[in-house]
Design a protein around this motif. Structure first.
Motif, PDB file in Angstrom:
ATOM      1  N   GLU A  25      -8.616   0.878  -3.915  1.00  0.00           N
ATOM      2  CA  GLU A  25      -9.071   2.570  -3.869  1.00  0.00           C
ATOM      3  C   GLU A  25      -8.653   3.095  -2.614  1.00  0.00           C
ATOM      4  OE1 GLU A  25     -13.496   4.389  -3.374  1.00  0.00           O
ATOM      5  OE2 GLU A  25     -13.323   2.649  -4.196  1.00  0.00           O
ATOM      6  N   VAL A  26      -8.678   2.436  -1.333  1.00  0.00           N
ATOM      7  CA  VAL A  26      -8.152   3.099  -0.288  1.00  0.00           C
ATOM      8  C   VAL A  26      -6.519   3.405  -0.436  1.00  0.00           C
ATOM      9  CG1 VAL A  26      -7.485   2.670   2.203  1.00  0.00           C
ATOM     10  CG2 VAL A  26      -9.750   1.622   1.156  1.00  0.00           C
ATOM     11  N   LEU A  27      -5.758   2.560  -1.069  1.00  0.00           N
ATOM     12  CA  LEU A  27      -4.526   2.907  -1.236  1.00  0.00           C
ATOM     13  C   LEU A  27      -4.258   4.016  -2.169  1.00  0.00           C
ATOM     14  CD1 LEU A  27      -2.897  -0.887  -1.086  1.00  0.00           C
ATOM     15  CD2 LEU A  27      -2.763   0.849   0.711  1.00  0.00           C
ATOM     16  N   GLY A  28      -5.128   4.034  -3.228  1.00  0.00           N
ATOM     17  CA  GLY A  28      -4.999   4.929  -4.346  1.00  0.00           C
ATOM     18  C   GLY A  28      -5.438   6.380  -3.632  1.00  0.00           C
ATOM     19  N   GLY A  29      -5.982   6.415  -2.564  1.00  0.00           N
ATOM     20  CA  GLY A  29      -6.212   7.826  -1.925  1.00  0.00           C
ATOM     21  C   GLY A  29      -5.296   8.495  -1.151  1.00  0.00           C
ATOM     22  N   GLU A  30      -3.963   7.740  -1.080  1.00  0.00           N
ATOM     23  CA  GLU A  30      -2.933   8.063  -0.021  1.00  0.00           C
ATOM     24  C   GLU A  30      -2.477   9.429  -0.595  1.00  0.00           C
ATOM     25  OE1 GLU A  30       1.534   6.598   1.613  1.00  0.00           O
ATOM     26  OE2 GLU A  30       0.080   5.256   0.241  1.00  0.00           O
ATOM     27  N   PRO A  31      -2.022  10.375  -0.022  1.00  0.00           N
ATOM     28  CA  PRO A  31      -1.650  11.579  -0.553  1.00  0.00           C
ATOM     29  C   PRO A  31      -0.214  11.349  -1.213  1.00  0.00           C
ATOM     30  CG  PRO A  31      -2.471  11.836   1.880  1.00  0.00           C
ATOM     31  CD  PRO A  31      -2.448  10.516   1.701  1.00  0.00           C
ATOM     32  N   GLU A  32       0.282  12.285  -1.911  1.00  0.00           N
ATOM     33  CA  GLU A  32       1.615  12.415  -2.521  1.00  0.00           C
ATOM     34  C   GLU A  32       2.595  13.091  -1.644  1.00  0.00           C
ATOM     35  OE1 GLU A  32       2.718  10.235  -4.832  1.00  0.00           O
ATOM     36  OE2 GLU A  32       0.739   9.996  -6.279  1.00  0.00           O
ATOM     37  N   PRO A  33       3.749  13.066  -1.716  1.00  0.00           N
ATOM     38  CA  PRO A  33       4.298  11.819  -2.241  1.00  0.00           C
ATOM     39  C   PRO A  33       4.217  10.633  -1.181  1.00  0.00           C
ATOM     40  CG  PRO A  33       5.819  13.394  -0.911  1.00  0.00           C
ATOM     41  CD  PRO A  33       4.506  13.961  -0.905  1.00  0.00           C
ATOM     42  N   ARG A  34       3.991   9.434  -1.836  1.00  0.00           N
ATOM     43  CA  ARG A  34       3.728   8.206  -0.992  1.00  0.00           C
ATOM     44  C   ARG A  34       4.918   7.742  -0.602  1.00  0.00           C
ATOM     45  NH1 ARG A  34      -0.497   5.623  -5.543  1.00  0.00           N
ATOM     46  NH2 ARG A  34      -2.154   7.211  -5.185  1.00  0.00           N
ATOM     47  N   LEU A  35       4.895   7.319   0.931  1.00  0.00           N
ATOM     48  CA  LEU A  35       6.233   6.814   1.477  1.00  0.00           C
ATOM     49  C   LEU A  35       6.268   5.373   0.970  1.00  0.00           C
ATOM     50  CD1 LEU A  35       5.489   8.436   5.013  1.00  0.00           C
ATOM     51  CD2 LEU A  35       6.948   9.169   3.302  1.00  0.00           C
ATOM     52  N   GLN A  36       7.561   5.099   0.776  1.00  0.00           N
ATOM     53  CA  GLN A  36       7.880   3.756   0.714  1.00  0.00           C
ATOM     54  C   GLN A  36       9.248   3.415   1.454  1.00  0.00           C
ATOM     55  OE1 GLN A  36       8.384   3.331  -3.680  1.00  0.00           O
ATOM     56  NE2 GLN A  36       6.575   3.099  -3.998  1.00  0.00           N
ATOM     57  N   TYR A  37       9.218   2.147   2.166  1.00  0.00           N
ATOM     58  CA  TYR A  37      10.412   1.934   2.953  1.00  0.00           C
ATOM     59  C   TYR A  37      10.920   0.718   2.458  1.00  0.00           C
ATOM     60  CZ  TYR A  37       8.140   5.222   6.055  1.00  0.00           C
ATOM     61  OH  TYR A  37       7.483   6.233   6.908  1.00  0.00           O
ATOM     62  N   THR A  38      12.301   0.585   2.670  1.00  0.00           N
ATOM     63  CA  THR A  38      13.297  -0.593   2.400  1.00  0.00           C
ATOM     64  C   THR A  38      14.189  -0.847   3.251  1.00  0.00           C
ATOM     65  OG1 THR A  38      14.399   0.583   0.645  1.00  0.00           O
ATOM     66  CG2 THR A  38      12.799  -0.450  -0.074  1.00  0.00           C
ATOM     67  N   GLY A  39      14.881  -1.921   3.390  1.00  0.00           N
ATOM     68  CA  GLY A  39      15.992  -2.040   4.218  1.00  0.00           C
ATOM     69  C   GLY A  39      15.759  -1.536   5.827  1.00  0.00           C
ATOM     70  N   GLU A  40      16.814  -0.922   6.358  1.00  0.00           N
ATOM     71  CA  GLU A  40      16.759  -0.319   7.781  1.00  0.00           C
ATOM     72  C   GLU A  40      15.485   0.331   7.977  1.00  0.00           C
ATOM     73  OE1 GLU A  40      20.379   1.273   8.910  1.00  0.00           O
ATOM     74  OE2 GLU A  40      21.676  -0.764   8.709  1.00  0.00           O
ATOM     75  N   ALA A  41      15.067   1.170   7.207  1.00  0.00           N
ATOM     76  CA  ALA A  41      14.005   2.042   7.285  1.00  0.00           C
ATOM     77  C   ALA A  41      12.702   0.969   7.463  1.00  0.00           C
ATOM     78  CB  ALA A  41      13.810   3.086   6.057  1.00  0.00           C
ATOM     79  N   LEU A  42      12.412   0.303   6.661  1.00  0.00           N
ATOM     80  CA  LEU A  42      11.465  -0.849   6.762  1.00  0.00           C
ATOM     81  C   LEU A  42      11.603  -1.691   8.059  1.00  0.00           C
ATOM     82  CD1 LEU A  42       8.956  -2.158   5.763  1.00  0.00           C
ATOM     83  CD2 LEU A  42      10.585  -3.807   4.575  1.00  0.00           C
ATOM     84  N   ASP A  43      12.864  -2.019   8.534  1.00  0.00           N
ATOM     85  CA  ASP A  43      12.934  -2.441   9.981  1.00  0.00           C
ATOM     86  C   ASP A  43      12.199  -1.554  10.951  1.00  0.00           C
ATOM     87  OD1 ASP A  43      13.966  -4.765   8.581  1.00  0.00           O
ATOM     88  OD2 ASP A  43      15.946  -4.382   9.093  1.00  0.00           O
ATOM     89  N   ARG A  44      12.754  -0.458  10.951  1.00  0.00           N
ATOM     90  CA  ARG A  44      12.322   0.375  12.059  1.00  0.00           C
ATOM     91  C   ARG A  44      10.892   0.698  12.252  1.00  0.00           C
ATOM     92  NH1 ARG A  44      17.027   3.590  10.255  1.00  0.00           N
ATOM     93  NH2 ARG A  44      15.987   4.765   9.125  1.00  0.00           N
ATOM     94  N   VAL A  45      10.127   0.714  10.897  1.00  0.00           N
ATOM     95  CA  VAL A  45       8.686   0.714  10.745  1.00  0.00           C
ATOM     96  C   VAL A  45       7.971  -0.745  11.452  1.00  0.00           C
ATOM     97  CG1 VAL A  45       6.599   0.940   9.480  1.00  0.00           C
ATOM     98  CG2 VAL A  45       8.667   2.326   8.902  1.00  0.00           C
ATOM     99  N   LEU A  46       8.589  -1.851  10.738  1.00  0.00           N
ATOM    100  CA  LEU A  46       7.980  -2.898  11.206  1.00  0.00           C
ATOM    101  C   LEU A  46       8.209  -3.172  12.829  1.00  0.00           C
ATOM    102  CD1 LEU A  46       8.922  -5.358   8.429  1.00  0.00           C
ATOM    103  CD2 LEU A  46       6.968  -4.083   8.683  1.00  0.00           C
ATOM    104  N   ALA A  47       9.298  -2.879  13.267  1.00  0.00           N
ATOM    105  CA  ALA A  47       9.540  -2.872  14.798  1.00  0.00           C
ATOM    106  C   ALA A  47       8.556  -2.043  15.586  1.00  0.00           C
ATOM    107  CB  ALA A  47      10.963  -2.488  15.325  1.00  0.00           C
ATOM    108  N   ALA A  48       8.300  -0.823  15.096  1.00  0.00           N
ATOM    109  CA  ALA A  48       7.330   0.070  15.600  1.00  0.00           C
ATOM    110  C   ALA A  48       6.072  -0.557  15.624  1.00  0.00           C
ATOM    111  CB  ALA A  48       7.327   1.241  14.994  1.00  0.00           C
ATOM    112  N   ILE A  49       5.682  -1.359  14.649  1.00  0.00           N
ATOM    113  CA  ILE A  49       4.239  -1.738  14.413  1.00  0.00           C
ATOM    114  C   ILE A  49       4.076  -2.772  15.380  1.00  0.00           C
ATOM    115  CG2 ILE A  49       2.860  -3.124  12.992  1.00  0.00           C
ATOM    116  CD1 ILE A  49       3.787  -1.731  10.630  1.00  0.00           C
TER     117      ILE A  49
END
Length: 320
Positions: free
Chosen positions: A56-80
């Protein structure tokens, strides 16, 4: 802001919470986010015992929903990981260092590109469970109490549980959650004996990176002391050698179980702050004998200070 909103709604009620949030709009909080939160504060979940439906929480995410893969995902994980490191002023940049060291070691032992990427991501995220433990524990300048030590032992478990909630990070969760495991079952949180290749590399990288960083209970250790601490760990020799190589150390065999039972007793007492005389009284031996044991302990562990020896005692499980 979510933390402040939940606290205000629960303790002061929706009206007072709304007023407090609006006062901080434009300073502490983004005004647009405050406006969105204030639309219906009364319906926001305020009771921690209420059931929370993740879908339910995830379903409330506004559109467009962000999806990360590859290097973009790496940048997100490094930031976390970088944000989690800010839990303590002593760990800033720690996760990035562990990730880089573990990935380099993985390449050196012939891991595939996918395995290198996996252990690097686990390095970035391995300490996010630290956020759930009070800063007073991480920044304590002396030995931990039994209760505080139990909190510390839980942080890899929390890391794994948080990451496992995301199916795409399931493999990362399994590796990241094992960064304090040891091959003699003295580690935590599971206390397993069998470490897979990536977990062993991550655990070794974490030890070596940590010992080179200042902590409230010790200064940063020098290269030889860091190597001595890592070699004393119950970790596979090949993993230790691979990580030591990232620091420019010559590699080679390490002696198994370097300390005698009596030396372990002496080290445990000294690490808890006992003087030579106090340790002697506890063990019913002379202070001169304690000093001789300490000389042997320092030589075997490759350390030159009591603070370095105390850190190694903690890693060996002598203070638990």
């Amino acid at each position: 802001m979510a933390n402040a909103t939940e606290l205000l709604v629960r303790t002061a009620g929706p009206d007072a919470a709304r007023a407090a949030l609006r006062r901080r709009a434009g300073t502490s909080f983004d005004p647009d986010v405050v406006d969105a939160a204030c639309i219906d504060l009364a319906r926001l979940r305020a009771d921690p015992d209420d059931d929370l439906n993740p879908s339910e929480v995830l379903g409330g995410e506004p559109e467009p929903r962000l999806q990360y893969t590859g290097e973009a995902l790496d940048r997100v994980l490094a930031a976390i990981g970088a944000v989690a490191d800010l839990k303590s002023g002593y760990t800033r940049g720690h996760s990035a260092g562990v990730a880089a060291r573990a990935a380099s070691a993985a390449e050196a032992v012939g891991c595939t590109d996918a395995e290198v990427r996996l252990v690097r991501r686990a390095g970035w995220l391995h300490d996010i469970g630290r956020v759930a433990v009070s800063s007073r524990v991480w920044d304590r300048p002396g030995p931990l109490t039994d209760a505080q030590w139990e909190q510390v032992r839980l942080h890899p478990y929390i890391t794994e549980r948080v990451l496992a909630r995301c199916p795409g990070l399931a493999e990362v969760a399994a590796v990241a959650g094992g960064h304090h495991e040891r091959a003699d079952s003295s580690g935590y949180h599971r206390g397993v004996r069998q470490l897979d290749r990536l977990t062993a590399l991550l655990a070794a990288a974490d030890v070596y990176q940590s010992t080179g960083e200042r902590r409230p209970y010790r200064p940063a250790l020098g290269p030889s002391e860091r190597a001595g601490v890592l070699r004393a760990q119950a970790l596979p020799d090949w993993a230790v050698d691979a990580v030591l190589a990232t620091g420019g150390h010559p590699t080679g065999p390490r002696p198994p179980d370097p300390l005698t039972a009596r030396e372990r007793e002496v080290l445990a007492l000294v690490a808890q702050g006992a003087t030579n005389r106090e340790a002697a009284q506890r063990l019913r031996i002379s202070a001169k004998t304690v000093n001789a044991h300490l000389e042997h302990i320092f030589a075997k562990l490759g350390v030159t200070t009591r603070s370095a020896a105390a850190y190694q005692a903690m890693e060996l499980g002598l203070l638990g």
